[in-house]
Design an enzyme around this catalytic site. Structure first.
Site, short mmCIF file in Angstrom:
data_model
loop_
_atom_site.label_atom_id
_atom_site.label_comp_id
_atom_site.label_asym_id
_atom_site.label_seq_id
_atom_site.Cartn_x
_atom_site.Cartn_y
_atom_site.Cartn_z
N CYS A 161 0.90 -1.02 -0.10
CA CYS A 161 -0.10 0.03 0.19
C CYS A 161 0.83 1.42 0.03
O CYS A 161 0.89 2.05 -1.13
CB CYS A 161 -0.89 0.02 1.25
SG CYS A 161 -2.33 -1.38 1.13
N1 LIG Z 1 -2.82 -5.83 2.01
C1 LIG Z 1 -3.11 -4.80 2.61
O1 LIG Z 1 -2.79 -4.39 3.89
C2 LIG Z 1 -4.25 -3.79 2.03
C3 LIG Z 1 -4.90 -2.89 2.71
C4 LIG Z 1 -5.91 -2.13 2.18
C5 LIG Z 1 -5.98 -2.00 0.78
N2 LIG Z 1 -5.40 -3.09 0.22
C6 LIG Z 1 -5.70 -3.12 -1.43
O2 LIG Z 1 -6.44 -4.24 -1.59
C7 LIG Z 1 -6.31 -4.53 -2.75
C8 LIG Z 1 -5.80 -6.17 -2.69
O3 LIG Z 1 -4.63 -6.42 -1.81
P1 LIG Z 1 -4.27 -7.66 -0.93
O4 LIG Z 1 -3.13 -7.38 0.10
O5 LIG Z 1 -5.44 -8.41 -0.40
O6 LIG Z 1 -3.92 -8.66 -2.25
P2 LIG Z 1 -3.44 -10.02 -2.15
O7 LIG Z 1 -2.37 -10.25 -3.46
O8 LIG Z 1 -3.21 -10.58 -1.01
O9 LIG Z 1 -4.74 -10.79 -2.74
C9 LIG Z 1 -5.54 -10.52 -4.01
C10 LIG Z 1 -6.01 -11.84 -4.36
O10 LIG Z 1 -6.61 -11.81 -5.49
C11 LIG Z 1 -6.21 -12.93 -6.63
N3 LIG Z 1 -6.56 -12.34 -7.81
C12 LIG Z 1 -5.70 -11.76 -8.67
N4 LIG Z 1 -6.13 -11.48 -9.98
C13 LIG Z 1 -7.32 -12.09 -9.96
C14 LIG Z 1 -8.37 -12.19 -10.88
N5 LIG Z 1 -8.60 -11.66 -11.87
N6 LIG Z 1 -9.47 -12.90 -10.37
C15 LIG Z 1 -9.75 -13.36 -9.11
N7 LIG Z 1 -8.71 -13.23 -8.11
C16 LIG Z 1 -7.74 -12.92 -8.53
C17 LIG Z 1 -4.73 -13.35 -6.01
O11 LIG Z 1 -4.70 -14.81 -6.37
C18 LIG Z 1 -5.04 -13.21 -4.80
O12 LIG Z 1 -5.20 -14.14 -3.94
C19 LIG Z 1 -5.35 -4.10 -3.22
O13 LIG Z 1 -5.63 -3.05 -4.30
C20 LIG Z 1 -4.43 -3.46 -2.13
O14 LIG Z 1 -3.67 -2.20 -2.55
C21 LIG Z 1 -4.43 -3.85 0.71
#
Ligand SMILES: NC(=O)c1ccc[n+]([C@@H]2O[C@H](COP(=O)([O-])OP(=O)(O)OC[C@H]3O[C@@H](n4cnc5c(N)ncnc54)[C@H](O)[C@@H]3O)[C@@H](O)[C@H]2O)c1
Length: 443
Positions: A283
């Site tokens: 992030c």
């Molecule tokens: N990790 C954090 O602390 C956090 C906090 C706030 C916001 N975010 C935001 O949330 C979003 C997700 O982050 P995250 O940390 O959960 O990511 P992550 O990588 O942990 O999880 C994303 C998931 O999406 C899946 N994926 C990818 N492409 C896909 C598709 N086309 N169809 C279905 N599944 C798909 C991946 O396999 C993975 O399991 C990002 O935009 C991030 O910036 C993350």
């Protein structure tokens, strides 16, 4: 039948409202990572039947087997929800035919050029569009630039002739989860939601309020998108200031940590941020560049972001210089020295190494000829450039190394042991705050 959403009369509105209120709406979460799995579990616990969709087959199998792979989500919760048919997962998007709501929680990284990589959102929406049907409620939760929901997601969902605000509902709701935070988790972090139309916002508010404690409606998807970018840019810039303070204090031989602690006693107008070895995670190092990319198109240079990005990006180099100088002071060249890194996760008590400054620091030390090992209770292995490195025993490395470097201050690390065993300790996190041992060099 309960009242319809303000200003709209129509069967799909009423039916969806009723399904949400009675928790018979079938909920879908696309992307079961750090954001998606906790969200899916919260809605399952609230009584909805939730289906997670992810491309990663191993994650899908684990959810269906009742196993959690996210530290903040207890396996017992996934297990009992799976057993009660409240949580299941699939790689097959055709399940969307049977779903009423979808929360999109896919990654939004940067390309090498620091431009937004929208490919995950686009590919998820392409799949959703194939099975999209009237009466659905869709949320984008991935962090992204203002305008994404309207410019990228909406056209893909409207391509079948469905009308937003009437036939379906579309919102942006930024995810604010903070992995490893024991006090604030998905359920009690206030949820901002902005719809494409007022009816969309109201439907979004109704949905989240079934499972989450506080919902904060805003007037548009763009406002909701910008809220998240303000929050993360605020953090990134203030960390940049703290890092610059650390560099300045270092030059003047002042303890920056003591300065920040004393400044924090001011009861108003000051909020502490802390320096460190560099930004990490999915992030803070990334999201502000979504904003600067977008504003550049409008002819505005996001100068605070660029400057803080530059300072934060210098921190791994600053740390490596600090290690080299500390070794020089005890008559050891960095070349050939054994340096043991304590902790490589991007922050305390989590198993996430994405964008971690530890990776840069290890690479820079190796380039200077050091022999580097690491230990991390949460991270069994890392990739540094082309090489895979494995976590090794901390105690035995401390006993033979020339210098230990604390990059991540996991709570479970025995810091007294680090100081008493290693001949020299560089502490980039103030983990040794109350220890005045002569072998400690602080950031
Ligand atoms: N990790 C954090 O602390 C956090 C906090 C706030 C916001 N975010 C935001 O949330 C979003 C997700 O982050 P995250 O940390 O959960 O990511 P992550 O990588 O942990 O999880 C994303 C998931 O999406 C899946 N994926 C990818 N492409 C896909 C598709 N086309 N169809 C279905 N599944 C798909 C991946 O396999 C993975 O399991 C990002 O935009 C991030 O910036 C993350």
């Amino acid at each position: 039948m309960s009242a319809t959403i303000t200003g709209l009369v129509g069967s799909s509105v009423e039916v969806l409202q009723e399904k949400i209120r009675t928790k018979t709406a079938r909920v879908g979460v696309v992307g079961l990572g750090y954001v998606g799995l906790p969200l899916a579990v919260e809605f399952g616990k609230a009584g909805f039947a939730v289906t997670g969709i992810d491309l990663h087959e191993a994650k899908v199998n684990q959810v269906n087997a009742g196993v959690s792979y996210i530290p903040d989500v207890p396996t017992e919760e996934v297990h009992s929800l799976a057993a009660a048919n409240k949580l299941a997962a699939t790689t097959d998007f055709s399940i969307i035919k049977d779903l009423d709501t979808i929360n999109i929680c896919v990654p939004t990284p940067l390309r090498k050029t620091k431009d937004p990589d929208m490919s995950y959102i686009v590919s998820a929406c392409q799949e959703i569009a194939k099975y999209f049907h009237p009466g659905m409620l869709v949320f984008l939760e991935s962090t992204t630039y203002p305008g994404t929901t309207e410019e990228v997601v909406l056209p893909m969902l409207e391509q079948n002739g469905l009308k937003v605000g009437e036939d379906f509902f579309l919102c942006f709701s930024p995810e604010r989860v903070d992995p490893g935070n024991a006090s604030f988790q998905t359920r009690n972090i206030p949820k901002v939601v902005g719809g494409h139309t007022p009816a969309c916002t109201e439907m979004g508010k109704l949905f989240y309020s079934q499972a989450l404690e506080t919902v904060v409606p805003v007037s548009s998807t763009q406002v909701a998108e910008m809220v998240k970018l303000l929050e993360n840019t605020f953090r990134m810039i203030n960390i940049g200031l703290a890092n610059e303070m650390a560099i300045m204090c270092g030059r003047m031989d002042i303890n920056v940590w003591e300065v920040i602690d004393a400044a924090s006693t001011k009861p108003f107008g000051f909020m502490p941020f802390y320096p460190g070895p560099g930004l990490g995670g999915h992030c803070i190092p990334i999201d502000p560049f979504y904003l600067s990319w977008k504003t550049k198109q409008a002819g505005i240079e996001a100068r605070f972001i660029e400057l803080a990005g530059y300072i934060n990006g210098q921190m791994p180099h600053f740390v490596v210089d600090k290690i080299q100088n500390a070794l020089n002071d005890v008559g050891k060249p960095v070349k050939g020295s054994h340096i043991h890194i304590c902790g490589v996760a991007y922050k305390r008590d989590i198993d996430d190494v994405r964008e971690s400054p530890a990776l840069d620091i290890i690479h820079l030390l190796q380039k200077r000829g050091a022999n580097v090992t690491f230990s991390d209770p949460y991270i069994p292995k890392i990739r540094v450039e082309e090489d895979v490195m494995h976590s090794s025993d901390m105690a035995s490395n401390l006993a033979v190394c020339d210098c230990a470097v604390i990059i991540t201050d996991h709570k479970s690390t025995d810091y007294a042991q680090v100081v008493s065993t290693a001949p020299l300790v560089v502490d980039t996190r103030n983990a040794l705050k109350n220890n005045n041992s002569a072998n400690i060099v602080r950031l």
